[in-house]
Design an enzyme around this catalytic site. Structure first.
Site, short mmCIF file in Angstrom:
data_model
loop_
_atom_site.label_atom_id
_atom_site.label_comp_id
_atom_site.label_asym_id
_atom_site.label_seq_id
_atom_site.Cartn_x
_atom_site.Cartn_y
_atom_site.Cartn_z
N ASN A 11 -40.18 8.60 15.28
CA ASN A 11 -39.91 7.95 14.13
C ASN A 11 -41.07 7.09 13.60
O ASN A 11 -41.84 6.46 14.08
CB ASN A 11 -38.94 6.52 14.94
N LYS A 13 -41.61 5.25 11.06
CA LYS A 13 -41.40 3.95 10.44
C LYS A 13 -41.90 4.15 8.86
O LYS A 13 -41.97 5.27 8.49
CB LYS A 13 -41.81 2.86 11.19
N HIS A 103 -31.33 1.30 13.57
CA HIS A 103 -32.69 0.81 14.46
C HIS A 103 -32.82 -0.65 14.48
O HIS A 103 -32.28 -1.29 13.66
CB HIS A 103 -33.86 1.44 13.70
N GLU A 105 -34.95 -2.39 14.00
CA GLU A 105 -35.83 -3.25 12.68
C GLU A 105 -34.94 -3.45 11.66
O GLU A 105 -34.90 -4.33 10.93
CB GLU A 105 -37.03 -2.34 12.49
N GLU A 175 -32.81 1.80 23.16
CA GLU A 175 -34.07 1.24 22.73
C GLU A 175 -34.11 -0.35 22.99
O GLU A 175 -33.48 -1.02 22.05
CB GLU A 175 -34.40 1.32 21.17
N GLY A 181 -42.71 -1.30 20.35
CA GLY A 181 -43.89 -1.44 19.31
C GLY A 181 -44.72 -2.48 20.27
O GLY A 181 -45.68 -3.29 19.76
N SER A 221 -41.96 1.99 23.46
CA SER A 221 -43.25 2.25 23.95
C SER A 221 -43.52 3.45 24.91
O SER A 221 -44.16 3.48 25.76
CB SER A 221 -43.85 0.93 24.65
N GLY A 242 -42.02 5.58 18.56
CA GLY A 242 -42.59 5.08 17.20
C GLY A 242 -44.12 5.59 17.30
O GLY A 242 -44.48 6.44 16.87
N GLY A 243 -44.73 4.38 17.67
CA GLY A 243 -46.31 4.41 17.69
C GLY A 243 -46.83 5.85 18.08
O GLY A 243 -47.65 6.31 17.18
#
Ligand code: PEP
Length: 261
Positions: A11, A13, A103, A105, A175, A181, A221, A242-243
């Site tokens: 993802n 983002k 998600h 967010e 999640e 994150g 993470s 993500g990251g």
């Protein structure tokens, strides 16, 4: 027992314009090739900003990279006066395999409810796109020990009214919001507790057979250094990343997690 193909879904983002997207997808494909990754052992997907989709599609199709792609949101509407929205038919035209819905967010910053997430999932399914539906508790719920009940309530809401043939095409992503994150990954046991409970609930809602074939991802993470232990859990079928998905080599190593063990 049904064989579930693992899935690592990146993802991105709101990162990377379409030119940067080209670079990352190329590097990812080269890294997977360097690792001699067999796509049958784990599927790779990138979930990119809307503005990157056409570029990513043409690159992957043109080069025949073993990578699938998708979006990070979809409208509940099919067509019409909905300024700023992107519809499921539009995503289907770009050969999107997946779309993320719900998600945390989007739940946090756009007030998305389980009901809206359910409607978005139905739109995606109606146009041949597999929704990756996110669920997960905030820190206060985890601290009170109510994470399983809370997440199962979300699962009931996001799957409401789906026919079995639709539910069979859903991917659920657990999640925990406190892990997204933050660098604070859930323990493999934490992930298994909730992913296992989700599979049992899907069995109750639909059938044991459907539940056994449904893919359930963990997200929060996840990275190359913790993916092996997460993937060792019986009900974790992959990760929403993500990251770490913004670093081609790191993400490729996660896809090839079987070689890290
Ligand atoms: C995510 O955005 O879904 C996510 C899991 O992010 P991260 O891996 O950076 O925690």
């Amino acid at each position: 027992m049904a064989q579930r193909q693992p899935l690592m879904a990146g993802n991105w983002k709101m990162n990377l314009d379409h030119i940067e997207a080209t670079g990352l997808v190329q590097k990812l494909a080269w890294s997977l090739a360097d690792l001699r990754h067999d796509p049958a052992r784990c599927e790779t997907a990138v979930l990119v900003p809307f503005t990157d989709l056409r570029t990513v599609q043409l690159l992957i199709e043109g080069e025949r990279y073993p990578i699938r792609w998708g979006a990070q949101d979809v409208s509940v509407h099919q067509v019409g006066a909905y300024t700023g929205e992107v519809s499921a038919p539009m995503l289907a035209k770009l050969n999107c395999a997946y779309v993320v819905v719900g998600h945390s967010e989007r739940r946090e910053y756009h007030g998305e409810t389980d009901q809206l997430v359910n409607a978005k999932a139905k739109q995606a399914l109606g146009h041949g796109i597999q929704p990756i539906i996110c669920v997960g508790e905030k820190l206060a719920v985890r601290q009170s020990g109510d994470q399983v009940a809370f997440v199962l309530g979300q699962v009931d809401g996001v799957l409401a009214g789906l026919q079995p043939d639709e539910a069979a095409n859903v991917i659920l992503a657990y999640e925990p919001v406190w892990a997204i994150g933050t660098g604070q990954v859930a323990t493999p046991a934490d992930a298994q507790e909730v992913c296992g409970a989700i599979r049992s609930r899907v069995a109750e809602l639909f059938s044991a057979q459907l539940a056994q074939s449904l893919r359930i991802l963990y997200g929060g993470s996840a990275k190359a250094s913790n993916i092996v232990d997460l993937m060792a859990q019986p009900d974790v079928d992959g990760a929403l990343v993500g990251g770490a998905s913004l670093q081609a080599e790191e993400f490729a190593r996660m896809v090839a997690f079987q070689t890290l063990a």
